[in-house]
Write a protein that holds these residues in place. Structure first.
Motif, PDB file in Angstrom:
ATOM      1  N   ARG A 104      23.226 -63.678   1.095  1.00  0.00           N
ATOM      2  CA  ARG A 104      22.306 -61.857  -0.023  1.00  0.00           C
ATOM      3  C   ARG A 104      21.117 -62.334   0.619  1.00  0.00           C
ATOM      4  NH1 ARG A 104      26.533 -61.273  -4.555  1.00  0.00           N
ATOM      5  NH2 ARG A 104      28.500 -62.511  -4.032  1.00  0.00           N
ATOM      6  N   PRO A 105      20.718 -61.118  -0.210  1.00  0.00           N
ATOM      7  CA  PRO A 105      19.666 -61.053   0.219  1.00  0.00           C
ATOM      8  C   PRO A 105      18.577 -61.679  -0.839  1.00  0.00           C
ATOM      9  CG  PRO A 105      20.280 -59.018  -1.590  1.00  0.00           C
ATOM     10  CD  PRO A 105      21.750 -60.087  -0.500  1.00  0.00           C
ATOM     11  N   PHE A 106      17.803 -62.221  -0.971  1.00  0.00           N
ATOM     12  CA  PHE A 106      16.877 -62.547  -1.902  1.00  0.00           C
ATOM     13  C   PHE A 106      15.314 -63.076  -1.973  1.00  0.00           C
ATOM     14  CE2 PHE A 106      17.848 -65.827   1.193  1.00  0.00           C
ATOM     15  CZ  PHE A 106      16.720 -66.379   1.659  1.00  0.00           C
ATOM     16  N   GLN A 107      14.655 -62.603  -2.447  1.00  0.00           N
ATOM     17  CA  GLN A 107      13.214 -62.577  -2.293  1.00  0.00           C
ATOM     18  C   GLN A 107      12.522 -64.047  -1.592  1.00  0.00           C
ATOM     19  OE1 GLN A 107      11.159 -61.703  -6.237  1.00  0.00           O
ATOM     20  NE2 GLN A 107      11.175 -59.280  -5.409  1.00  0.00           N
ATOM     21  N   GLY A 108      11.047 -63.693  -1.191  1.00  0.00           N
ATOM     22  CA  GLY A 108      10.218 -65.263  -0.072  1.00  0.00           C
ATOM     23  C   GLY A 108      11.250 -65.384   0.501  1.00  0.00           C
ATOM     24  N   TRP A 109      11.389 -66.932   0.704  1.00  0.00           N
ATOM     25  CA  TRP A 109      12.216 -67.769   1.545  1.00  0.00           C
ATOM     26  C   TRP A 109      13.069 -68.929   0.932  1.00  0.00           C
ATOM     27  CZ3 TRP A 109      10.042 -72.864   0.974  1.00  0.00           C
ATOM     28  CH2 TRP A 109       8.964 -73.101   1.046  1.00  0.00           C
ATOM     29  N   ARG A 110      13.600 -69.479   1.243  1.00  0.00           N
ATOM     30  CA  ARG A 110      14.610 -70.732   1.078  1.00  0.00           C
ATOM     31  C   ARG A 110      14.220 -71.829   1.843  1.00  0.00           C
ATOM     32  NH1 ARG A 110      13.963 -67.336  -2.612  1.00  0.00           N
ATOM     33  NH2 ARG A 110      15.098 -66.886  -3.944  1.00  0.00           N
ATOM     34  N   TYR A 111      13.946 -73.033   1.214  1.00  0.00           N
ATOM     35  CA  TYR A 111      14.911 -74.104   1.696  1.00  0.00           C
ATOM     36  C   TYR A 111      16.294 -74.354   2.588  1.00  0.00           C
ATOM     37  CZ  TYR A 111       9.794 -76.585   1.179  1.00  0.00           C
ATOM     38  OH  TYR A 111       8.838 -76.601   0.548  1.00  0.00           O
ATOM     39  N   LEU A 112      16.625 -74.789   3.975  1.00  0.00           N
ATOM     40  CA  LEU A 112      17.653 -74.732   4.323  1.00  0.00           C
ATOM     41  C   LEU A 112      17.503 -76.042   5.498  1.00  0.00           C
ATOM     42  CD1 LEU A 112      20.602 -73.290   5.387  1.00  0.00           C
ATOM     43  CD2 LEU A 112      19.232 -72.570   7.314  1.00  0.00           C
ATOM     44  N   ALA A 113      18.778 -76.695   4.713  1.00  0.00           N
ATOM     45  CA  ALA A 113      19.089 -77.959   4.719  1.00  0.00           C
ATOM     46  C   ALA A 113      19.825 -77.836   6.472  1.00  0.00           C
ATOM     47  CB  ALA A 113      19.607 -78.989   4.296  1.00  0.00           C
ATOM     48  N   ALA A 114      19.279 -78.929   7.629  1.00  0.00           N
ATOM     49  CA  ALA A 114      19.831 -78.947   8.408  1.00  0.00           C
ATOM     50  C   ALA A 114      21.668 -79.259   9.208  1.00  0.00           C
ATOM     51  CB  ALA A 114      19.524 -80.176   9.602  1.00  0.00           C
ATOM     52  N   ALA A 115      22.081 -79.462   8.147  1.00  0.00           N
ATOM     53  CA  ALA A 115      23.700 -79.680   7.826  1.00  0.00           C
ATOM     54  C   ALA A 115      24.524 -78.205   7.043  1.00  0.00           C
ATOM     55  CB  ALA A 115      24.049 -80.417   6.340  1.00  0.00           C
ATOM     56  N   ASP A 116      23.618 -77.577   6.758  1.00  0.00           N
ATOM     57  CA  ASP A 116      24.152 -76.068   6.160  1.00  0.00           C
ATOM     58  C   ASP A 116      24.048 -74.392   6.855  1.00  0.00           C
ATOM     59  OD1 ASP A 116      24.591 -77.028   4.083  1.00  0.00           O
ATOM     60  OD2 ASP A 116      22.688 -77.083   2.386  1.00  0.00           O
ATOM     61  N   ALA A 117      23.040 -74.923   7.962  1.00  0.00           N
ATOM     62  CA  ALA A 117      22.253 -74.311   8.922  1.00  0.00           C
ATOM     63  C   ALA A 117      23.345 -73.873  10.113  1.00  0.00           C
ATOM     64  CB  ALA A 117      20.648 -74.477  10.079  1.00  0.00           C
ATOM     65  N   PRO A 118      23.662 -72.595  10.189  1.00  0.00           N
ATOM     66  CA  PRO A 118      24.873 -72.189  11.583  1.00  0.00           C
ATOM     67  C   PRO A 118      24.078 -72.610  12.654  1.00  0.00           C
ATOM     68  CG  PRO A 118      22.899 -70.364  10.982  1.00  0.00           C
ATOM     69  CD  PRO A 118      22.698 -71.814   9.884  1.00  0.00           C
ATOM     70  N   ASN A 119      25.257 -72.962  13.064  1.00  0.00           N
ATOM     71  CA  ASN A 119      24.587 -73.386  14.686  1.00  0.00           C
ATOM     72  C   ASN A 119      24.211 -72.517  15.712  1.00  0.00           C
ATOM     73  OD1 ASN A 119      25.937 -76.394  14.543  1.00  0.00           O
ATOM     74  ND2 ASN A 119      28.019 -75.554  14.409  1.00  0.00           N
ATOM     75  N   ASP A 120      23.512 -72.676  16.907  1.00  0.00           N
ATOM     76  CA  ASP A 120      23.156 -72.362  18.254  1.00  0.00           C
ATOM     77  C   ASP A 120      24.642 -71.392  19.040  1.00  0.00           C
ATOM     78  OD1 ASP A 120      20.819 -72.186  16.993  1.00  0.00           O
ATOM     79  OD2 ASP A 120      20.445 -73.578  19.491  1.00  0.00           O
ATOM     80  N   LEU A 121      24.545 -69.994  18.997  1.00  0.00           N
ATOM     81  CA  LEU A 121      25.397 -69.138  19.587  1.00  0.00           C
ATOM     82  C   LEU A 121      25.660 -70.155  21.123  1.00  0.00           C
ATOM     83  CD1 LEU A 121      25.837 -66.245  18.881  1.00  0.00           C
ATOM     84  CD2 LEU A 121      27.244 -67.897  18.345  1.00  0.00           C
ATOM     85  N   ALA A 122      26.785 -70.607  21.587  1.00  0.00           N
ATOM     86  CA  ALA A 122      27.064 -70.973  23.072  1.00  0.00           C
ATOM     87  C   ALA A 122      26.682 -69.864  24.115  1.00  0.00           C
ATOM     88  CB  ALA A 122      28.442 -71.758  23.510  1.00  0.00           C
ATOM     89  N   GLY A 123      25.921 -70.436  25.003  1.00  0.00           N
ATOM     90  CA  GLY A 123      25.725 -69.082  26.279  1.00  0.00           C
ATOM     91  C   GLY A 123      24.338 -68.156  25.045  1.00  0.00           C
ATOM     92  N   ALA A 124      24.165 -68.543  24.300  1.00  0.00           N
ATOM     93  CA  ALA A 124      23.058 -67.910  23.639  1.00  0.00           C
ATOM     94  C   ALA A 124      21.783 -67.189  24.367  1.00  0.00           C
ATOM     95  CB  ALA A 124      22.422 -67.831  22.524  1.00  0.00           C
TER      96      ALA A 124
END
Length: 144
Positions: A104-124
């Motif tokens: 969802r949209p929000f203002q500014g930025w937020r911290y994102l833990a490595a465990a919650d980050a999406p994986n890189d796409l294979a073949g990116a």
């Protein structure tokens, strides 16, 4: 474990838009004889700098979902001409596509833990990624 930042990519319709914008800005700097580096300026400076520059990335939300990231190289707080504290997030100019993750949209930025980050796409790196519309539909069906 590295820490990341999550931010809306305002004004971009796609990852390609972001890549084009970065290329234009770097080219302008080359022609002007300025240092050729890519950064994003934000109002608030992060407090957890060491964790962020120890392998962290800036994850971009484009059109309702995280779609890509850029590696954080340095964080430079500064005071602008109006006396307002700001921060330059110095980024690797290479955009790495990630799995689509709704946000969802929000203002500014937020911290994102490595465990919650999406994986890189294979073949990116090779440009073999799946079209966005198909990735979104598969994600909504729980298949990605």
């Amino acid at each position: 474990m590295p820490l990341n930042i999550l931010k809306l990519c305002v004004g971009c319709e796609s990852v390609e838009d972001l890549e084009d914008w970065i290329a234009i800005k770097l080219d302008e700097k080359r022609r002007a004889g300025a240092p050729v580096e890519h950064f994003h300026t934000t109002r608030m400076a992060p407090k957890r700098v060491e964790e962020l520059i120890d392998g962290g990335s800036l994850y971009w939300i484009i059109k309702g979902g995280v779609q890509c990231r850029q590696t954080l190289l340095e964080i430079r707080p500064f005071i602008d001409a109006e006396g307002i504290g700001r921060c330059k997030l110095v980024l690797e100019p290479i955009v790495i596509r990630t799995e689509w993750q709704p946000r969802r949209p929000f203002q500014g930025w937020r911290y994102l833990a490595a465990a919650d980050a999406p994986n890189d796409l294979a073949g990116a790196e090779s440009g073999e990624e799946m079209p966005l519309a198909l990735r979104r539909e598969l994600a909504e069906l729980g298949l990605l």
